[in-house]
Design an enzyme around this catalytic site. Structure first.
Site, mmCIF file in Angstrom:
data_model
loop_
_atom_site.group_PDB
_atom_site.id
_atom_site.type_symbol
_atom_site.label_atom_id
_atom_site.label_comp_id
_atom_site.label_asym_id
_atom_site.label_seq_id
_atom_site.Cartn_x
_atom_site.Cartn_y
_atom_site.Cartn_z
ATOM 1 N N TYR A 1 83.596 13.260 77.476
ATOM 2 C CA TYR A 1 82.324 13.049 77.230
ATOM 3 C C TYR A 1 81.029 12.350 77.819
ATOM 4 O O TYR A 1 79.897 12.768 77.209
ATOM 5 C CB TYR A 1 82.812 13.172 75.719
ATOM 6 C CG TYR A 1 82.969 13.560 74.695
ATOM 7 C CD1 TYR A 1 84.156 14.692 75.620
ATOM 8 C CD2 TYR A 1 83.221 13.222 73.731
ATOM 9 C CE1 TYR A 1 85.109 15.794 74.999
ATOM 10 C CE2 TYR A 1 84.418 14.571 72.486
ATOM 11 C CZ TYR A 1 85.080 15.329 73.466
ATOM 12 O OH TYR A 1 86.357 16.085 72.708
ATOM 13 N N LYS B 1 97.849 10.844 79.538
ATOM 14 C CA LYS B 1 98.381 11.859 80.484
ATOM 15 C C LYS B 1 98.686 11.640 81.561
ATOM 16 O O LYS B 1 97.998 12.359 82.653
ATOM 17 C CB LYS B 1 97.352 13.639 80.079
ATOM 18 C CG LYS B 1 97.861 14.855 80.973
ATOM 19 C CD LYS B 1 99.132 15.593 80.392
ATOM 20 C CE LYS B 1 99.855 16.681 80.938
ATOM 21 N NZ LYS B 1 100.743 17.358 80.824
ATOM 22 N N ASP C 1 100.264 15.763 75.173
ATOM 23 C CA ASP C 1 101.404 17.642 74.546
ATOM 24 C C ASP C 1 101.941 17.258 73.844
ATOM 25 O O ASP C 1 102.069 18.026 73.103
ATOM 26 C CB ASP C 1 101.443 17.923 75.754
ATOM 27 C CG ASP C 1 101.879 17.546 77.020
ATOM 28 O OD1 ASP C 1 101.936 16.444 76.964
ATOM 29 O OD2 ASP C 1 102.052 18.590 77.890
ATOM 30 N N ASP D 1 89.444 12.996 70.024
ATOM 31 C CA ASP D 1 89.031 13.677 69.295
ATOM 32 C C ASP D 1 90.203 15.197 68.410
ATOM 33 O O ASP D 1 89.589 15.729 67.656
ATOM 34 C CB ASP D 1 87.928 14.693 70.186
ATOM 35 C CG ASP D 1 86.625 15.180 68.796
ATOM 36 O OD1 ASP D 1 87.768 14.785 67.869
ATOM 37 O OD2 ASP D 1 86.189 15.116 69.855
ATOM 38 N N ASP E 1 91.732 15.561 64.165
ATOM 39 C CA ASP E 1 91.916 16.498 63.869
ATOM 40 C C ASP E 1 92.982 17.018 63.596
ATOM 41 O O ASP E 1 92.954 17.852 62.659
ATOM 42 C CB ASP E 1 91.055 17.471 64.322
ATOM 43 C CG ASP E 1 89.323 17.821 64.183
ATOM 44 O OD1 ASP E 1 88.741 16.259 63.666
ATOM 45 O OD2 ASP E 1 88.621 18.300 64.325
#
Ligand code: NAD
Length: 355
Positions: A142, A187, A219, A243, A247
């Protein structure tokens, strides 16, 4: 105590939910003899309309001069077509970076009164959902370079050892205060930044022998959060993974409208906000759930102002409100009493008692 709070109402449902949280803070001040002074700060779409920028320097400075910042939410369809660097969410990124709040703490906890609101199967919910996601907030993709050249777009994901170490320590320290289990999510089968992440986490583990460290690919983690959330105590992860996972984690607890968050850096001045956005679809209708914002205010009292009794009193008032069967539309269930945003705030304030 006297505390100065910068208040960002923002866009969409932001002003409605923040109004209720401020009323709760005012009642706490009355009960405990504190003074909370509020300074309004314009950020997001409303700041673009007023000043042509999502967070002008003077508005950021008001936040830096405060003891902490309470934020509703920013953004909305009206500003979808403004250039990328002017988008409302850029104000939020600038605020986080300006305040140096590198650690975002998002609890995923199911309220026993809301176990029916979870989309997960009853037997999974009954095992208990109570974990925290510690998300790195001011680094990673980001904050890397973003550019588009012709038909190709590039976003850079970069982390230094120092950036990973400081958030890693928050992860270990958070686990030490809970059930001493830390899951580092990355990852590393694909990304160099994740391999560095994993290496730093394992180096730090030697300094926290009381914490059990595990690794999980992002994942797999996304899958495990819905398959067996009870296995988690504290998850520590980088900005974008955090992020997305937070959620997902919020949804399994019933509603995104219930979840608060804190963001802290090196000082006690923190940023406190519900994890949801500005919900333009329900703005101005007095139906938003203000509890995520009210609980964010409680976190502010606990983590930045060292007022644990006052924070406990707010959380107890919310629990009593749920026990009494009141629900906003997002968590409405059979046999419950439907209330709006304002009434929800009022009922919680009526429940507030000095501990
Ligand atoms: P959102 O979180 O605003 O809404 C998602 C869904 O959840 C909607 O159906 C909404 O009605 C519902 N919802 C959210 N908060 C609720 C509440 N308190 N009570 C009841 N229902 C609630 O996400 P979105 O629709 O993807 O984004 C809307 C805008 O918010 C976009 O402009 C986005 O960029 C922005 N956004 C801002 C923040 C922030 O300010 N921190 C975070 C995420 C998204």
């Amino acid at each position: 105590m006297v505390k100065n709070i910068a208040v960002i109402r923002g866009d969409g449902i932001g002003p409605e939910i923040v109004e209720q949280a401020i009323k709760v803070l005012d009642r706490v001040a009355e009960l405990y003899g504190h003074t909370f002074n509020y300074t309004d700060v314009d950020m997001g779409g409303c700041a673009i309309d007023k000043y042509g920028a999502p967070l002008p320097e003077d508005e950021l400075q008001k936040c830096l001069d405060s003891d902490s910042v309470l934020l509703g939410a920013v953004g909305g369809n009206k500003w979808n077509d403004v250039p990328g660097h002017l988008r409302p969410e850029k104000g939020l990124l600038r605020l986080r970076a300006g305040m140096g709040v590198y650690s975002n703490n998002r609890p995923a906890k199911i309220w026993r009164q809301l176990s029916d609101a979870s989309p997960l199967k009853k037997e999974i919910v009954e095992k208990g959902i109570d974990f925290i996601i510690v998300r790195e907030l001011i680094g990673g993709i980001y904050f890397g370079e973003h550019k588009t050249e012709g038909d190709t777009a590039v976003d850079v994901l970069r982390y230094s050892e120092a950036e990973i170490e400081r958030i890693g320590r928050i992860g270990f320290e958070t686990a030490q205060k809970r059930n001493k289990k830390l899951c580092s999510v990355e990852k590393s089968n694909v990304l160099d930044s994740s391999r560095l992440w994993k290496k730093v986490m394992h180096r730090l583990a030697a300094e926290y022998p009381d914490v059990e460290l595990s690794d999980m690919l992002v994942d797999n983690c996304a899958m495990q959060i819905v398959k067996d959330p009870a296995q988690f105590d504290v998850i520590v992860t980088e900005n974008m993974f955090g992020d997305i996972l937070s959620d997902e984690a919020s949804m399994i607890t019933g509603s995104i409208g219930m979840i608060p968050s804190s963001s802290l850096g090196a000082s006690s001045c923190g940023l406190y906000e519900p994890i949801h956005g500005s919900a333009p679809d329900i703005a101005g209708k007095d139906i938003a759930n203000p509890i995520g914002t009210i609980l964010s205010a409680a976190m502010m009292l606990r983590f930045s102002f060292d007022m644990p009794n006052e924070a406990d009193a707010i959380e107890k008032a919310v629990s009593d409100y749920l026990d009494a069967g009141y629900r906003t539309a997002d968590i409405m269930g059979e046999g419950m009493t439907l209330v709006g945003c304002k009434q929800c705030g009022k009922l919680i304030i009526d429940n507030l008692k000095k501990k």
